[in-house]
Design a protein around this motif. Structure first.
Motif, PDB file in Angstrom:
ATOM      1  N   PHE A  74       0.844  -1.198   0.000  1.00 40.58           N
ATOM      2  CA  PHE A  74       0.000   0.000   0.000  1.00 40.58           C
ATOM      3  C   PHE A  74       0.882   1.252   0.000  1.00 40.58           C
ATOM      4  O   PHE A  74       0.641   2.201  -0.747  1.00 40.58           O
ATOM      5  CB  PHE A  74      -0.919  -0.012   1.228  1.00 40.58           C
ATOM      6  N   VAL A  75       1.922   1.246   0.815  1.00 41.61           N
ATOM      7  CA  VAL A  75       2.850   2.377   0.869  1.00 41.61           C
ATOM      8  C   VAL A  75       3.580   2.513  -0.462  1.00 41.61           C
ATOM      9  O   VAL A  75       3.717   3.627  -0.984  1.00 41.61           O
ATOM     10  CB  VAL A  75       3.845   2.217   2.046  1.00 41.61           C
ATOM     11  N   ARG A  76       4.021   1.397  -1.049  1.00 42.24           N
ATOM     12  CA  ARG A  76       4.699   1.462  -2.354  1.00 42.24           C
ATOM     13  C   ARG A  76       3.767   1.995  -3.434  1.00 42.24           C
ATOM     14  O   ARG A  76       4.181   2.775  -4.294  1.00 42.24           O
ATOM     15  CB  ARG A  76       5.245   0.085  -2.749  1.00 42.24           C
ATOM     16  N   ALA A  77       2.503   1.579  -3.395  1.00 41.89           N
ATOM     17  CA  ALA A  77       1.526   2.069  -4.370  1.00 41.89           C
ATOM     18  C   ALA A  77       1.319   3.574  -4.200  1.00 41.89           C
ATOM     19  O   ALA A  77       1.208   4.313  -5.191  1.00 41.89           O
ATOM     20  CB  ALA A  77       0.200   1.326  -4.212  1.00 41.89           C
ATOM     21  N   THR A  78       1.286   4.039  -2.956  1.00 37.23           N
ATOM     22  CA  THR A  78       1.164   5.475  -2.703  1.00 37.23           C
ATOM     23  C   THR A  78       2.360   6.212  -3.290  1.00 37.23           C
ATOM     24  O   THR A  78       2.204   7.240  -3.955  1.00 37.23           O
ATOM     25  CB  THR A  78       1.060   5.753  -1.186  1.00 37.23           C
ATOM     26  N   ALA A  79       3.549   5.682  -3.069  1.00 37.74           N
ATOM     27  CA  ALA A  79       4.762   6.312  -3.599  1.00 37.74           C
ATOM     28  C   ALA A  79       4.712   6.396  -5.123  1.00 37.74           C
ATOM     29  O   ALA A  79       5.142   7.385  -5.717  1.00 37.74           O
ATOM     30  CB  ALA A  79       6.003   5.535  -3.154  1.00 37.74           C
ATOM     31  N   ALA A  80       4.152   5.372  -5.756  1.00 34.08           N
ATOM     32  CA  ALA A  80       4.075   5.354  -7.222  1.00 34.08           C
ATOM     33  C   ALA A  80       3.127   6.430  -7.759  1.00 34.08           C
ATOM     34  O   ALA A  80       3.309   6.912  -8.875  1.00 34.08           O
ATOM     35  CB  ALA A  80       3.626   3.976  -7.700  1.00 34.08           C
ATOM     36  N   TRP A  81       2.124   6.808  -6.967  1.00 37.87           N
ATOM     37  CA  TRP A  81       1.125   7.781  -7.410  1.00 37.87           C
ATOM     38  C   TRP A  81       1.471   9.223  -7.072  1.00 37.87           C
ATOM     39  O   TRP A  81       0.842  10.148  -7.571  1.00 37.87           O
ATOM     40  CB  TRP A  81      -0.235   7.448  -6.812  1.00 37.87           C
ATOM     41  N   ILE A  82       2.459   9.437  -6.194  1.00 36.82           N
ATOM     42  CA  ILE A  82       2.827  10.798  -5.805  1.00 36.82           C
ATOM     43  C   ILE A  82       4.183  11.124  -6.434  1.00 36.82           C
ATOM     44  O   ILE A  82       5.185  10.488  -6.116  1.00 36.82           O
ATOM     45  CB  ILE A  82       2.881  10.959  -4.272  1.00 36.82           C
TER      46      ILE A  82
END
Length: 131
Positions: A74-82
């Motif tokens: 979830f944190v990695r996915a957030t990083a990918a979107w920001i």
């Protein structure tokens, strides 16, 4: 009672120690969209009902996740979107947004939300050991 958008953003900005509301807004939209893809049913609707309307729309409108993401993914996915985010900054973003959402939700709803998510989300919401 529904929290107001300005109050929500101010809380996220304070928790995340963001220099601008714009950064808090960006984090809030990304994190809530990803969260909305993982929650279903009454819990998602109840959480949305307490959040500002802008947040509720973001939370309620994403496509469902193909598979539940564990906290790290979830944190990695957030990083990918920001844009420009690292896993470390994304973890900070997730914590700032989800802890404010958890404050809005209250303990009963948070327990039910955490039951829907893979183990470890209690830490992302700033509620260690709540499950």
């Amino acid at each position: 009672m529904r929290m107001q958008w300005d109050a929500f953003l101010a809380a996220v900005q304070e928790r995340g120690e963001y220099p601008s509301r714009r950064e808090a807004d960006r984090a809030a939209r990304v994190v809530l969209a990803l969260l909305g893809a993982h929650l279903v049913g009454n819990e998602r609707a109840e959480l949305a009902a307490g959040l500002p309307e802008t947040c509720a729309l973001v939370l309620l409108n994403p496509l469902p996740a193909a598979e539940p993401l564990g906290p790290e993914r979830f944190v990695r996915a957030t990083a990918a979107w920001i844009e420009g985010a690292t896993e470390e900054t994304a973890k900070w973003d997730v914590g700032a947004v989800l802890s404010v959402a958890a404050d809005t939700a209250g303990d009963d709803l948070m327990r039910r939300i955490l039951l829907q998510l893979p183990p470890g989300y209690d830490l992302l919401f700033g509620r260690p050991g709540m499950t």
